[in-house]
Design a protein around this motif. Structure first.
Motif, mmCIF file in Angstrom:
data_model
loop_
_atom_site.group_PDB
_atom_site.id
_atom_site.type_symbol
_atom_site.label_atom_id
_atom_site.label_comp_id
_atom_site.label_asym_id
_atom_site.label_seq_id
_atom_site.Cartn_x
_atom_site.Cartn_y
_atom_site.Cartn_z
ATOM 1 N N VAL A 50 14.770 -22.521 -20.080
ATOM 2 C CA VAL A 50 15.252 -21.176 -20.359
ATOM 3 C C VAL A 50 15.139 -20.290 -19.124
ATOM 4 C CG1 VAL A 50 14.850 -19.106 -21.757
ATOM 5 C CG2 VAL A 50 14.753 -21.363 -22.820
ATOM 6 N N LYS A 51 14.037 -20.418 -18.359
ATOM 7 C CA LYS A 51 13.882 -19.563 -17.174
ATOM 8 C C LYS A 51 14.961 -19.831 -16.133
ATOM 9 C CE LYS A 51 10.441 -22.508 -14.949
ATOM 10 N NZ LYS A 51 9.092 -22.595 -14.421
ATOM 11 N N GLU A 52 15.355 -21.096 -15.937
ATOM 12 C CA GLU A 52 16.425 -21.404 -14.987
ATOM 13 C C GLU A 52 17.780 -20.957 -15.523
ATOM 14 O OE1 GLU A 52 13.092 -23.939 -13.777
ATOM 15 O OE2 GLU A 52 14.235 -24.247 -15.604
ATOM 16 N N ALA B 284 22.716 -14.318 -12.167
ATOM 17 C CA ALA B 284 23.526 -14.480 -10.956
ATOM 18 C C ALA B 284 25.013 -14.446 -11.288
ATOM 19 C CB ALA B 284 23.169 -15.785 -10.254
ATOM 20 N N MET B 285 25.409 -15.084 -12.377
ATOM 21 C CA MET B 285 26.825 -15.101 -12.761
ATOM 22 C C MET B 285 27.301 -13.702 -13.147
ATOM 23 S SD MET B 285 27.029 -18.726 -14.797
ATOM 24 C CE MET B 285 28.515 -18.295 -15.638
ATOM 25 N N GLU C 95 28.464 -13.656 -4.657
ATOM 26 C CA GLU C 95 28.479 -15.038 -4.163
ATOM 27 C C GLU C 95 27.103 -15.482 -3.645
ATOM 28 O OE1 GLU C 95 30.671 -18.551 -3.531
ATOM 29 O OE2 GLU C 95 31.540 -16.679 -4.223
ATOM 30 N N LYS C 96 26.459 -14.652 -2.860
ATOM 31 C CA LYS C 96 25.154 -15.022 -2.290
ATOM 32 C C LYS C 96 24.087 -15.166 -3.367
ATOM 33 C CE LYS C 96 25.967 -13.413 2.310
ATOM 34 N NZ LYS C 96 25.365 -13.556 3.564
ATOM 35 N N GLN C 97 24.125 -14.296 -4.372
ATOM 36 C CA GLN C 97 23.151 -14.381 -5.449
ATOM 37 C C GLN C 97 23.364 -15.657 -6.267
ATOM 38 O OE1 GLN C 97 22.759 -10.764 -7.696
ATOM 39 N NE2 GLN C 97 21.150 -11.601 -8.992
ATOM 40 N N MET C 98 24.624 -16.049 -6.470
ATOM 41 C CA MET C 98 24.916 -17.287 -7.199
ATOM 42 C C MET C 98 24.427 -18.509 -6.411
ATOM 43 S SD MET C 98 28.528 -16.717 -9.135
ATOM 44 C CE MET C 98 29.353 -15.442 -8.202
ATOM 45 N N GLN C 99 24.631 -18.493 -5.091
ATOM 46 C CA GLN C 99 24.164 -19.608 -4.259
ATOM 47 C C GLN C 99 22.643 -19.701 -4.296
ATOM 48 O OE1 GLN C 99 25.845 -18.501 -0.568
ATOM 49 N NE2 GLN C 99 27.924 -18.898 -1.248
ATOM 50 N N GLU C 100 21.982 -18.563 -4.228
ATOM 51 C CA GLU C 100 20.518 -18.549 -4.274
ATOM 52 C C GLU C 100 20.022 -19.036 -5.633
ATOM 53 O OE1 GLU C 100 16.860 -18.694 -3.120
ATOM 54 O OE2 GLU C 100 18.491 -18.263 -1.719
ATOM 55 N N ALA C 101 20.735 -18.687 -6.705
ATOM 56 C CA ALA C 101 20.356 -19.152 -8.043
ATOM 57 C C ALA C 101 20.453 -20.675 -8.127
ATOM 58 C CB ALA C 101 21.245 -18.496 -9.096
ATOM 59 N N VAL C 102 21.542 -21.245 -7.623
ATOM 60 C CA VAL C 102 21.703 -22.706 -7.633
ATOM 61 C C VAL C 102 20.589 -23.352 -6.817
ATOM 62 C CG1 VAL C 102 23.166 -24.616 -6.842
ATOM 63 C CG2 VAL C 102 24.185 -22.683 -8.053
ATOM 64 N N ILE D 237 29.585 -39.553 18.913
ATOM 65 C CA ILE D 237 28.939 -38.420 18.255
ATOM 66 C C ILE D 237 28.481 -38.889 16.879
ATOM 67 C CG2 ILE D 237 29.221 -36.087 17.351
ATOM 68 C CD1 ILE D 237 31.460 -35.674 19.382
ATOM 69 N N VAL D 238 27.207 -38.665 16.583
ATOM 70 C CA VAL D 238 26.659 -38.989 15.271
ATOM 71 C C VAL D 238 26.655 -37.691 14.467
ATOM 72 C CG1 VAL D 238 24.682 -39.892 14.004
ATOM 73 C CG2 VAL D 238 25.210 -40.796 16.276
ATOM 74 N N MET D 239 27.400 -37.702 13.368
ATOM 75 C CA MET D 239 27.566 -36.505 12.549
ATOM 76 C C MET D 239 26.618 -36.521 11.361
ATOM 77 S SD MET D 239 30.002 -34.985 14.217
ATOM 78 C CE MET D 239 30.654 -33.720 13.146
ATOM 79 N N LYS D 240 26.442 -35.342 10.749
ATOM 80 C CA LYS D 240 25.716 -35.221 9.483
ATOM 81 C C LYS D 240 26.582 -34.403 8.535
ATOM 82 C CE LYS D 240 23.143 -31.302 11.321
ATOM 83 N NZ LYS D 240 21.885 -30.845 11.815
ATOM 84 N N TYR D 241 26.343 -34.575 7.249
ATOM 85 C CA TYR D 241 27.107 -33.822 6.262
ATOM 86 C C TYR D 241 26.682 -32.360 6.304
ATOM 87 C CZ TYR D 241 28.225 -38.408 4.356
ATOM 88 O OH TYR D 241 28.669 -39.689 4.197
ATOM 89 N N PRO D 242 27.612 -31.442 6.047
ATOM 90 C CA PRO D 242 27.218 -30.027 6.040
ATOM 91 C C PRO D 242 26.305 -29.717 4.857
ATOM 92 C CG PRO D 242 29.521 -30.263 5.405
ATOM 93 C CD PRO D 242 29.034 -31.621 5.812
ATOM 94 N N SER D 243 25.233 -28.999 5.143
ATOM 95 C CA SER D 243 24.354 -28.536 4.077
ATOM 96 C C SER D 243 25.008 -27.330 3.418
ATOM 97 C CB SER D 243 22.997 -28.134 4.660
ATOM 98 O OG SER D 243 23.156 -27.009 5.516
ATOM 99 N N MET D 244 24.440 -26.872 2.308
ATOM 100 C CA MET D 244 25.002 -25.689 1.651
ATOM 101 C C MET D 244 24.934 -24.496 2.598
ATOM 102 S SD MET D 244 24.453 -24.042 -2.125
ATOM 103 C CE MET D 244 22.787 -23.477 -2.040
ATOM 104 N N GLU D 245 23.829 -24.367 3.311
ATOM 105 C CA GLU D 245 23.650 -23.255 4.252
ATOM 106 C C GLU D 245 24.739 -23.281 5.332
ATOM 107 O OE1 GLU D 245 21.736 -19.850 5.424
ATOM 108 O OE2 GLU D 245 21.063 -21.121 3.792
ATOM 109 N N THR D 246 24.977 -24.452 5.902
ATOM 110 C CA THR D 246 25.992 -24.608 6.946
ATOM 111 C C THR D 246 27.379 -24.320 6.398
ATOM 112 O OG1 THR D 246 24.663 -26.300 8.045
ATOM 113 C CG2 THR D 246 26.992 -26.246 8.590
ATOM 114 N N PHE D 247 27.658 -24.864 5.239
ATOM 115 C CA PHE D 247 28.979 -24.687 4.636
ATOM 116 C C PHE D 247 29.241 -23.218 4.320
ATOM 117 C CE2 PHE D 247 32.159 -25.042 1.246
ATOM 118 C CZ PHE D 247 33.063 -25.870 1.872
ATOM 119 N N VAL D 248 28.259 -22.558 3.739
ATOM 120 C CA VAL D 248 28.416 -21.150 3.375
ATOM 121 C C VAL D 248 28.570 -20.294 4.624
ATOM 122 C CG1 VAL D 248 27.180 -19.166 2.425
ATOM 123 C CG2 VAL D 248 27.254 -21.310 1.158
#
Length: 185
Positions: free
Chosen positions: A29-31, A38-39, A44-51, A133-144
């Motif tokens: 219930v708390k989550e 957030a919804m 947008e930033k509050q929704m990302q922080e909630a997730v 070049i060795v790549m990494k997947y974008p994190s949520m922070e990077t993508f946002v």
């Protein structure tokens, strides 16, 4: 005397990016309250922080850093947590692309959603015989950070690409991306 702790069931899934098994629990219930607030904010930033907060709360495996997970891992994990929390089926109203008005109701089973990796997929880009070049997947922070503006300029593409460089390999030498500025990368 402290109140008793309620135990929630736990589940296991494999992260698509790494193949690592992790354990998680449904949101409580708390989550759900965090998500609803957030919804309602429509920020947008509050929704990302909630997730982010819900994932941190619900992941039971140690050593999982939500901020470093690939975007598609976050989406996949969140879908599975949501499925175990409020039900595996999601009903959507889709608008017909032909006329833009007609709607059709469709039910999707979350259990059927999988991340697909094509055969031969790898994270190394070979520039020539000596440099890779060795790549990494974008994190949520990077993508946002690189995508939230809605801009699809060439600079945005280069910024996102530079943020996703993990290492540069030249012959026997390996250079970590942390050692260089974004402009150098």
């Amino acid at each position: 005397m402290p109140l008793p702790k309620l135990n929630a069931p736990s589940y296991e899934l494999v992260l698509p990016s790494t193949g690592k098994k992790i354990r998680y629990r449904p949101f409580l219930v708390k989550e759900e309250k965090i998500l609803l607030i957030a919804m309602e904010s429509e920020d947008e930033k509050q929704m990302q922080e909630a997730v982010r907060q819900i994932l941190k709360n619900c992941i039971l495996s140690r050593g999982i850093k939500v901020d470093e997970l690939a975007v598609f891992d976050i989406e996949y994990l969140f879908l599975n947590i949501r499925g175990k929390s409020v039900g595996e089926e999601v009903t959507l109203n889709l608008i017909c692309p032909d006329d833009g008005e007609t709607t059709a109701e469709i039910t999707i089973d979350i259990e059927d959603i999988k991340v697909q990796k094509p055969d031969g997929h790898e994270n190394i880009i070979k520039l020539n015989d000596d440099v890779s070049i060795v790549m990494k997947y974008p994190s949520m922070e990077t993508f946002v950070k690189n995508n939230i503006t809605g801009s699809s300029s060439l600079d945005t593409v280069f910024d996102l690409s530079a943020d996703c460089i993990n290492q540069i390999v030249e012959g026997e030498d390996v250079y970590e991306s942390k050692s260089f500025s974004k402009k150098e990368l």
